[in-house]
Design an enzyme around this catalytic site. Structure first.
Site, PDB file in Angstrom:
ATOM      1  N   ASP A  81       0.228  25.629 -67.717  1.00 43.47           N
ATOM      2  CA  ASP A  81       0.675  25.126 -69.018  1.00 43.47           C
ATOM      3  C   ASP A  81       2.192  24.962 -68.953  1.00 43.47           C
ATOM      4  O   ASP A  81       2.931  25.942 -68.989  1.00 43.47           O
ATOM      5  CB  ASP A  81       0.276  26.103 -70.124  1.00 43.47           C
ATOM      6  CG  ASP A  81       0.756  25.657 -71.503  1.00 43.47           C
ATOM      7  OD1 ASP A  81       1.352  24.563 -71.603  1.00 43.47           O
ATOM      8  OD2 ASP A  81       0.528  26.412 -72.469  1.00 43.47           O
ATOM      9  N   THR A 135       0.206  11.190 -73.080  1.00 41.35           N
ATOM     10  CA  THR A 135       0.277   9.736 -72.974  1.00 41.35           C
ATOM     11  C   THR A 135      -0.702   9.006 -73.892  1.00 41.35           C
ATOM     12  O   THR A 135      -0.820   7.787 -73.801  1.00 41.35           O
ATOM     13  CB  THR A 135       0.015   9.289 -71.526  1.00 41.35           C
ATOM     14  OG1 THR A 135      -1.257   9.791 -71.100  1.00 41.35           O
ATOM     15  CG2 THR A 135       1.105   9.799 -70.592  1.00 41.35           C
ATOM     16  N   THR A 167       9.438   6.548 -69.782  1.00 36.94           N
ATOM     17  CA  THR A 167       8.658   5.380 -70.189  1.00 36.94           C
ATOM     18  C   THR A 167       9.492   4.273 -70.820  1.00 36.94           C
ATOM     19  O   THR A 167      10.580   4.520 -71.357  1.00 36.94           O
ATOM     20  CB  THR A 167       7.595   5.829 -71.218  1.00 36.94           C
ATOM     21  OG1 THR A 167       6.886   4.707 -71.732  1.00 36.94           O
ATOM     22  CG2 THR A 167       8.240   6.549 -72.390  1.00 36.94           C
ATOM     23  N   ASP A 168       8.939   3.069 -70.799  1.00 38.65           N
ATOM     24  CA  ASP A 168       9.528   1.929 -71.494  1.00 38.65           C
ATOM     25  C   ASP A 168       9.522   2.102 -73.007  1.00 38.65           C
ATOM     26  O   ASP A 168      10.268   1.433 -73.719  1.00 38.65           O
ATOM     27  CB  ASP A 168       8.771   0.649 -71.130  1.00 38.65           C
ATOM     28  CG  ASP A 168       7.288   0.728 -71.472  1.00 38.65           C
ATOM     29  OD1 ASP A 168       6.629   1.682 -71.024  1.00 38.65           O
ATOM     30  OD2 ASP A 168       6.775  -0.153 -72.194  1.00 38.65           O
ATOM     31  N   TYR A 189       5.217   8.780 -79.664  1.00 38.06           N
ATOM     32  CA  TYR A 189       5.226   8.914 -78.196  1.00 38.06           C
ATOM     33  C   TYR A 189       6.602   8.570 -77.633  1.00 38.06           C
ATOM     34  O   TYR A 189       7.189   9.336 -76.858  1.00 38.06           O
ATOM     35  CB  TYR A 189       4.159   8.001 -77.591  1.00 38.06           C
ATOM     36  CG  TYR A 189       4.256   7.848 -76.090  1.00 38.06           C
ATOM     37  CD1 TYR A 189       3.992   8.925 -75.246  1.00 38.06           C
ATOM     38  CD2 TYR A 189       4.605   6.632 -75.520  1.00 38.06           C
ATOM     39  CE1 TYR A 189       4.086   8.789 -73.870  1.00 38.06           C
ATOM     40  CE2 TYR A 189       4.695   6.484 -74.151  1.00 38.06           C
ATOM     41  CZ  TYR A 189       4.437   7.567 -73.325  1.00 38.06           C
ATOM     42  OH  TYR A 189       4.538   7.417 -71.966  1.00 38.06           O
ATOM     43  N   TRP A 202       3.325   0.417 -67.895  1.00 35.79           N
ATOM     44  CA  TRP A 202       2.055  -0.250 -67.591  1.00 35.79           C
ATOM     45  C   TRP A 202       1.448   0.267 -66.276  1.00 35.79           C
ATOM     46  O   TRP A 202       1.099  -0.502 -65.385  1.00 35.79           O
ATOM     47  CB  TRP A 202       2.252  -1.759 -67.524  1.00 35.79           C
ATOM     48  CG  TRP A 202       2.675  -2.420 -68.807  1.00 35.79           C
ATOM     49  CD1 TRP A 202       3.312  -1.832 -69.856  1.00 35.79           C
ATOM     50  CD2 TRP A 202       2.513  -3.800 -69.167  1.00 35.79           C
ATOM     51  NE1 TRP A 202       3.563  -2.744 -70.846  1.00 35.79           N
ATOM     52  CE2 TRP A 202       3.082  -3.971 -70.466  1.00 35.79           C
ATOM     53  CE3 TRP A 202       1.968  -4.904 -68.525  1.00 35.79           C
ATOM     54  CZ2 TRP A 202       3.102  -5.195 -71.118  1.00 35.79           C
ATOM     55  CZ3 TRP A 202       1.987  -6.126 -69.173  1.00 35.79           C
ATOM     56  CH2 TRP A 202       2.543  -6.276 -70.450  1.00 35.79           C
TER      57      TRP A 202
END
Length: 294
Positions: free
Chosen positions: A36, A62, A101-102, A125, A150
């Protein structure tokens, strides 16, 4: 040399374990059930277990749409966990490679996003991942934050596997054609992360900061789906039409960036990495999922 990979059960974590590491490199990749990463004591224990050469964090919440209602869960995994991890690794002078991330961008800009472009997440997110980036930057100076977008592979659930399944069930697909981005092979991303981690482990002067890794070329989800269907057809699958639809025709709880194109220039300058075109990467994934093209 021991390298710790967090998120070993995910797409990128799976590919990091399959990567052809140099002789003598041992990769340890516990999955979510085994560790965890929001537990500060558990992180302290595993970091103290070995003299880690580097840590690669691919673990994340995600489920973009579920995050809109599971806010605390998203922030625990995407913001709190990186804060714990970066502080703990820094206390042992261990370099940290962290995947982002984008979605930290609002997607309103034209052209590709450079690494220093202003962020402006528009979803839970994206905001939680932006907070995770900030935690890493402030707590461990020897970091490489690697934004991607992606991501697809033969593993877990992803866009390629979904399109293949639907192409076998339906006579036509309807896919959003007004969101732009760069498909990314989890295997290619894993290879890039591995090279960055090894460089950081071996060279105290290795470049640090924020980088982007996506496969080369920009398309839409519709264009990506057409590529998948065409590639599947070359391997004996059904060739069905793919209809383009606007985002407004496919509403989701979380707002998607209209433009997710990421520039990889800084990655090439810093680490000599030049990602290949996404079409080539897709062919490799389809070879593994469906078989070779006829």
């Amino acid at each position: 040399m021991d390298i710790l990979v967090l998120g070993g059960g995910g797409q990128v974590g799976t590919e990091l374990q399959a990567y052809a590491w140099p002789e003598g490199v041992r990769v340890h990749a516990p999955d979510r059930a085994g560790l965890d990463i929001t537990d500060e004591a558990a992180i302290a224990r595993i970091i103290a277990e070995r003299d880690w050469a580097a840590v690669i964090n691919t673990a994340a919440y995600t489920a973009v749409d579920k995050a809109e209602s599971e806010v605390a869960a998203a922030w625990r995994l995407n913001a709190l966990a990186p804060a714990i991890l970066s502080a703990t690794t820094n206390s042992k002078k261990i370099p940290l490679v962290h995947v982002s991330t984008d979605y930290v961008f609002d997607g309103s800009s034209s052209g590709s996003y450079e690494t220093d472009a202003p962020i402006g997440p528009t979803s839970v997110y994206g905001a939680s991942k932006a907070a995770g980036e900030m935690a890493v930057r402030t707590a461990n100076p020897r970091h490489a934050i690697v934004r991607t977008a992606w991501v697809v592979s033969p593993h877990r659930g992803n866009f390629v596997k979904t399109m293949l399944r639907l192409a076998g069930e339906r006579d036509q697909l309807s896919v959003v054609d007004d969101q732009h981005g760069c498909p990314t092979s989890a295997a290619d991303l894993a290879a890039g992360l591995a090279r960055i981690a090894l460089r950081l482990a071996e060279d105290t002067d290795a470049p640090t900061g924020t980088f982007h890794y996506v496969n080369a070329g920009v398309t839409t989800w519709h264009g990506f789906a057409e590529g998948i269907v065409a590639g599947n057809a070359r391997r004996g699958g059904r060739r069905i039409p793919v209809k383009g639809i606007p985002t407004s025709a496919y509403p989701t709880p979380a707002r998607r960036p209209v433009n997710s194109e990421l520039s990889t220039k800084s990655l090439t300058v810093a680490y000599g990495l030049t990602p290949r075109p996404w079409h080539e990467a897709l062919d490799d994934i389809l070879d593994r999922l469906v078989g070779p093209a006829h």
